[in-house]
Design an enzyme around this catalytic site. Sequence first.
Site, mmCIF file in Angstrom:
data_model
loop_
_atom_site.group_PDB
_atom_site.id
_atom_site.type_symbol
_atom_site.label_atom_id
_atom_site.label_comp_id
_atom_site.label_asym_id
_atom_site.label_seq_id
_atom_site.Cartn_x
_atom_site.Cartn_y
_atom_site.Cartn_z
ATOM 1 N N CYS A 95 80.047 -2.529 80.293
ATOM 2 C CA CYS A 95 80.139 -3.347 79.401
ATOM 3 C C CYS A 95 81.748 -3.743 79.102
ATOM 4 O O CYS A 95 82.004 -4.690 78.440
ATOM 5 C CB CYS A 95 79.537 -2.746 77.927
ATOM 6 S SG CYS A 95 77.803 -2.374 78.462
ATOM 7 N N HIS A 114 84.566 -4.114 69.849
ATOM 8 C CA HIS A 114 83.396 -4.192 70.740
ATOM 9 C C HIS A 114 81.980 -4.209 69.770
ATOM 10 O O HIS A 114 81.155 -5.056 70.038
ATOM 11 C CB HIS A 114 83.579 -3.077 71.389
ATOM 12 C CG HIS A 114 82.440 -2.537 72.490
ATOM 13 N ND1 HIS A 114 82.212 -3.650 73.461
ATOM 14 C CD2 HIS A 114 81.501 -1.681 72.801
ATOM 15 C CE1 HIS A 114 81.323 -3.291 74.301
ATOM 16 N NE2 HIS A 114 80.846 -2.062 73.816
ATOM 17 N N HIS A 136 74.863 -8.995 73.104
ATOM 18 C CA HIS A 136 75.979 -8.143 73.953
ATOM 19 C C HIS A 136 75.804 -8.604 75.415
ATOM 20 O O HIS A 136 74.717 -8.445 76.094
ATOM 21 C CB HIS A 136 75.563 -6.629 73.709
ATOM 22 C CG HIS A 136 76.566 -5.751 74.555
ATOM 23 N ND1 HIS A 136 77.651 -6.396 75.425
ATOM 24 C CD2 HIS A 136 76.637 -4.235 74.594
ATOM 25 C CE1 HIS A 136 78.324 -5.303 75.655
ATOM 26 N NE2 HIS A 136 77.793 -4.287 75.746
#
Lengths: 85, 338, 396
Positions: C160, C291, C326
């Site tokens: 990620c 994040h 996400h």
Amino acid sequence: MEALKQELKESILEALNLEEFTVADINDTDPLFGDGLGLDSIDALELIVLLDKDYGIKLTDPEESKSIFKSVEVLASYVEANRKK
Amino acid sequence: MKPIYIHSAVCITAQDSFEDGIMVPLKTSEGKVQAKHPEYRDFIPPAAARRMAPAVKMGVAAASKALQKANVEQPDAIITGSGMGCMLDTEKFLNALIENKEEFLTPTAFIQSTHNTVGGQIALGLHCKAYNNTYVHGSLSFESTLFDAQLALQEGSATTVLAGCVDELGTEFVEYVRLKEQQETIPKQVPYGEGTAFFVLSQEVKEEGVILRGLQTFRTVSEDDITEKMLQFLRENQLETESIDAVFLGTTGDSYDGYYNVVSKSFLPKIVRIPFKEYSGDFYTCMGFAVWWAQYLLQEQCAPGYNCEPDVTPKYQNILIYTQEKGQNHSFILLSKT
Amino acid sequence: MPQKIAITGLGIISALGNTVATNKKALLNSKSGVGKLQKIESIHATTIKVGEVAFTNVEMEALLHLPQNHNYTRTALLGGMAALEAVKQAEINDISEGKTGFISATTVGGMDKTETHLKEFITNPESQKYISSHHAGDSTQKIADLLGITGFTTTVSTACSSAANAIMLGARLIKAGKLDRVIVGGTDALSKFTINGFKSLLLLSETDCKPFDANRNGLNLGEAAAYLVLESEAAAKGKNALAYLSGYGNANDAHHQTASSATGEGAFLAMKKALEIAGIAPSKIDYVNAHGTATPNNDLSESVALQRIFDNKIPGFSSTKPFTGHTLAAAGAVEAVFSVLALQENCMFPNLNFEAKMPETQLKPVVKLYKKELQNVLSNSFGFGGNCSSLVFSKA
């Protein structure tokens, strides 16, 4: 109950690929996580699926599952009381 | 610019490369060849190893041995390359997903299938909080890794870099790749392989050592232009074809081998030409094996597995490695003895 | 004086829209793109929420003028759309002029096609073209070809944080004089593989995700592609820089394969390095695009890291993941584009769905669009394998 404990020990060793251990190495009251078998949070997720697949028990909260996975003895009692298959 | 020294090199392939054994060409009738796996428990604690597929075990063990050989405890950067990533766990999770129709899935294979698993596991094992990156650019994955390592050393963000590459065969997808290859007019003759190579690189001088002298890649080059590109690469590194003592070529037997024939003609007939993929098998990061072998020749002045005679005039001063994949992604790597 | 890295072009396609303009509009109107899973058949379709791109593959194929029988996967299609938009804005007439590179990030690569055709690769010749499009580098190469870039091209994959690392490499290459200009970013399509992967980790929320909330219960996945054109000062001469990329840092948490440490050490170190490269004190950061995945573990760890780096004087911060979901390897680039938009619009985007502070840290993110003159924005991206990266963007 003894048969279930034996079965659980075998399943745990296989599911978690614990090649270093045998069923005889796991005492009923040994802690599964931390010191005992040294399992961790990823193993907990594997065990959650194992309970679902083999016994129809659905656990969704990883935190709650910690108390159930305390030892083979605790786990076996829980399975005995809650199994759907 | 200060040269970059190879302080250590460790490699696992179908050859006995982990133990510096004799290199033997593979039988070409075999469609794929597995790596010769070392005793992993010497390098990885069993508790950590139980979840690791071959790619992760190979990478972590080779990285660990490379650091030991270079006497480095903590590198300033861990850079990894992989063409296909962790194939076995990818296949495992995909098949579980398909067979169980998205039910009863466990996370281990998914976690382990992530491309940066090897780089992450090395860092975890070393408790190394330094720069960590992973390149997954097909047949140039290892070159990207070396390129970043070079940059990190030259810009001064790192003084010691652990750089390496890994690819594993897996069991299923490689068969589809083979199937596709067999449909080519002239398919590759070398088997598919797997392996890893890890290097400790630093600008700290290593006496009687080997330097990574040059690295260049080209997306597309025609057969007519490849020689000029190669000569230009040598010139930029102050070398001529006469100063090259061995050439490693990525020959596979497919219809693009013409590139190697053209390049090979530029060199003196007497020098050794090593078709390295006939030894490692073909995989996206097999260039790591070629670099390991070439640095061995330069460092030891003899082939792996042989006893070297001391005090002879050096046979190998400069070695060029050249490979390409289906006429694209050409790469040249140049190593020299100090 | 270190070389400044100008950002001269942006491109994005996400659940918020197919262009920078539509993404900006949705952000300014606090309108989320997260909804029901529609384009993938999955048993989880009714129980999860995702950020899907509106375009179908067929629509994107037409817009990209692809030939019949091409083997672009959705990851490559999304990437092509966003990368072309970025290059167009940067007004690059001849992309072969000067040293131009392309660095793309992806985690799934061609997985959307692989998971569909895996069991018929042998029997169905039609499907076999997707064998060579599986590996991660394939989408990158295809996008580079669409852009006409033949120079340095590579693919980064660190879960990620992938796109943040691609952006960071681009900046380093320009600083070192190895490139004059580089298109950087990432692309990831939604796939059953990732949906089920995160599901098996018990990390998917069944409701709209609530980053930094006391009752956060997991993430929503999304798909997106986003790219930025980075240019050296010399190459950007005469152009209007949209913003500057002033800092970057990458560190490893080295704590656990998937979970972040309680102290947020990796995140702390990544932010520290990024601020050092930018040459500014933490107090100069006006907004943090966190994040903030809305998993219990990430948000707590990141909150602790923010408290540490800002010495408890934390600037306005928010996670924009409730807008887009996400988007994995693309997230770092999506949020880099949002950070540049924040600087241009002088505003902080809201952390949607937030209700209650988490008891451990008592931090409250920006919950409504907040207008304020911004000079420096910090953007965080963290991934599996302990990979933590931070970027600093500064006003042009």
